[in-house]
Design a protein around this motif. Structure first.
Motif, mmCIF file in Angstrom:
data_model
loop_
_atom_site.group_PDB
_atom_site.id
_atom_site.type_symbol
_atom_site.label_atom_id
_atom_site.label_comp_id
_atom_site.label_asym_id
_atom_site.label_seq_id
_atom_site.Cartn_x
_atom_site.Cartn_y
_atom_site.Cartn_z
ATOM 1 N N TRP A 1 -1.763 20.199 -8.270
ATOM 2 C CA TRP A 1 -2.101 19.762 -6.912
ATOM 3 C C TRP A 1 -3.576 19.408 -6.836
ATOM 4 O O TRP A 1 -3.949 18.384 -6.267
ATOM 5 N N SER B 1 0.358 1.649 2.428
ATOM 6 C CA SER B 1 0.844 1.351 1.083
ATOM 7 C C SER B 1 1.754 2.446 0.541
ATOM 8 O O SER B 1 1.686 3.609 0.952
ATOM 9 N N THR B 2 2.591 2.051 -0.394
ATOM 10 C CA THR B 2 3.474 3.022 -1.040
ATOM 11 C C THR B 2 2.676 4.015 -1.872
ATOM 12 O O THR B 2 3.112 5.151 -2.058
ATOM 13 N N LYS B 3 1.495 3.600 -2.353
ATOM 14 C CA LYS B 3 0.633 4.535 -3.087
ATOM 15 C C LYS B 3 0.197 5.679 -2.180
ATOM 16 O O LYS B 3 0.146 6.827 -2.597
ATOM 17 N N THR B 4 -0.107 5.352 -0.932
ATOM 18 C CA THR B 4 -0.519 6.374 0.023
ATOM 19 C C THR B 4 0.626 7.335 0.300
ATOM 20 O O THR B 4 0.438 8.565 0.298
ATOM 21 N N PHE B 5 1.817 6.787 0.541
ATOM 22 C CA PHE B 5 2.983 7.647 0.781
ATOM 23 C C PHE B 5 3.280 8.523 -0.428
ATOM 24 O O PHE B 5 3.570 9.712 -0.295
ATOM 25 N N SER B 6 3.217 7.931 -1.615
ATOM 26 C CA SER B 6 3.527 8.714 -2.812
ATOM 27 C C SER B 6 2.467 9.778 -3.063
ATOM 28 O O SER B 6 2.789 10.900 -3.473
ATOM 29 N N TYR B 7 1.204 9.466 -2.788
ATOM 30 C CA TYR B 7 0.119 10.442 -2.958
ATOM 31 C C TYR B 7 0.359 11.673 -2.083
ATOM 32 O O TYR B 7 0.374 12.806 -2.576
ATOM 33 N N ILE C 1 -6.114 8.527 -4.216
ATOM 34 C CA ILE C 1 -5.119 7.451 -4.281
ATOM 35 C C ILE C 1 -5.675 6.368 -5.202
ATOM 36 O O ILE C 1 -6.656 5.718 -4.883
ATOM 37 N N GLY D 1 3.122 12.462 -0.554
ATOM 38 C CA GLY D 1 4.428 13.028 -0.883
ATOM 39 C C GLY D 1 4.356 13.972 -2.068
ATOM 40 O O GLY D 1 4.937 15.065 -2.048
ATOM 41 N N ILE D 2 3.628 13.564 -3.089
ATOM 42 C CA ILE D 2 3.460 14.424 -4.267
ATOM 43 C C ILE D 2 2.708 15.695 -3.890
ATOM 44 O O ILE D 2 3.070 16.801 -4.304
#
Length: 143
Positions: free
Chosen positions: A134, A95-101, A142, A103-104
């Protein structure tokens, strides 16, 4: 060639952090049936603290901005690959949520290291703020 040599130490340190954090995670999984979540959760949590603390320590000790950013980013990417590599290889959707998590977390890790390496009080305060942010993102997970 000397610039390449300067990057070797941060990459080795980053690899060591990935090995340590994944090892602590595996240790937590192994200990969970024996001692329960109450004792394994703090061990895993404090092991994961190594991810944002390492770039601060490296940056303050060396002043190497690029190396500190590397130490802030690579371990988070390594943790992501440790968790999701089998899904990536099998071609399943992440999911994009996983990538964004992740990534952030990687961006904040890099900023933590960069600001710590500046060795000026205002940048060190920014480093601490990024570290705290962080931690908040990491603990929330997530969502």
């Amino acid at each position: 060639m000397t610039n390449f040599k300067k990057l070797i130490l941060p990459v080795i340190i980053s690899s060591g952090i990935v090995i340590i954090t994944t090892g602590i995670d595996f240790l937590g999984d192994a200990l969970r049936p024996v001692v329960g979540d109450f004792l394994t959760l703090p061990v895993v949590f404090f092991g994961m603290l190594l991810l944002p603390l390492a770039p601060i320590i490296y940056g303050l000790l060396t002043g190497d901005r690029i190396g500190s950013v590397i130490i802030g980013v690579i371990p988070v990417v390594g943790l992501f690959l440790d968790i999701y590599f089998s899904l990536i290889v099998s071609g399943e959707f992440i999911s994009t949520k996983t990538f964004s998590y992740f990534g952030i977390l990687a961006i904040l890790g890099g900023l933590v290291g960069y600001f710590a390496a500046r060795k000026e009080i205002e940048y060190n305060i920014l480093s601490i703020c990024c570290f705290l942010f962080w931690m908040v993102i990491f603990v929330r997970g997530i969502n």
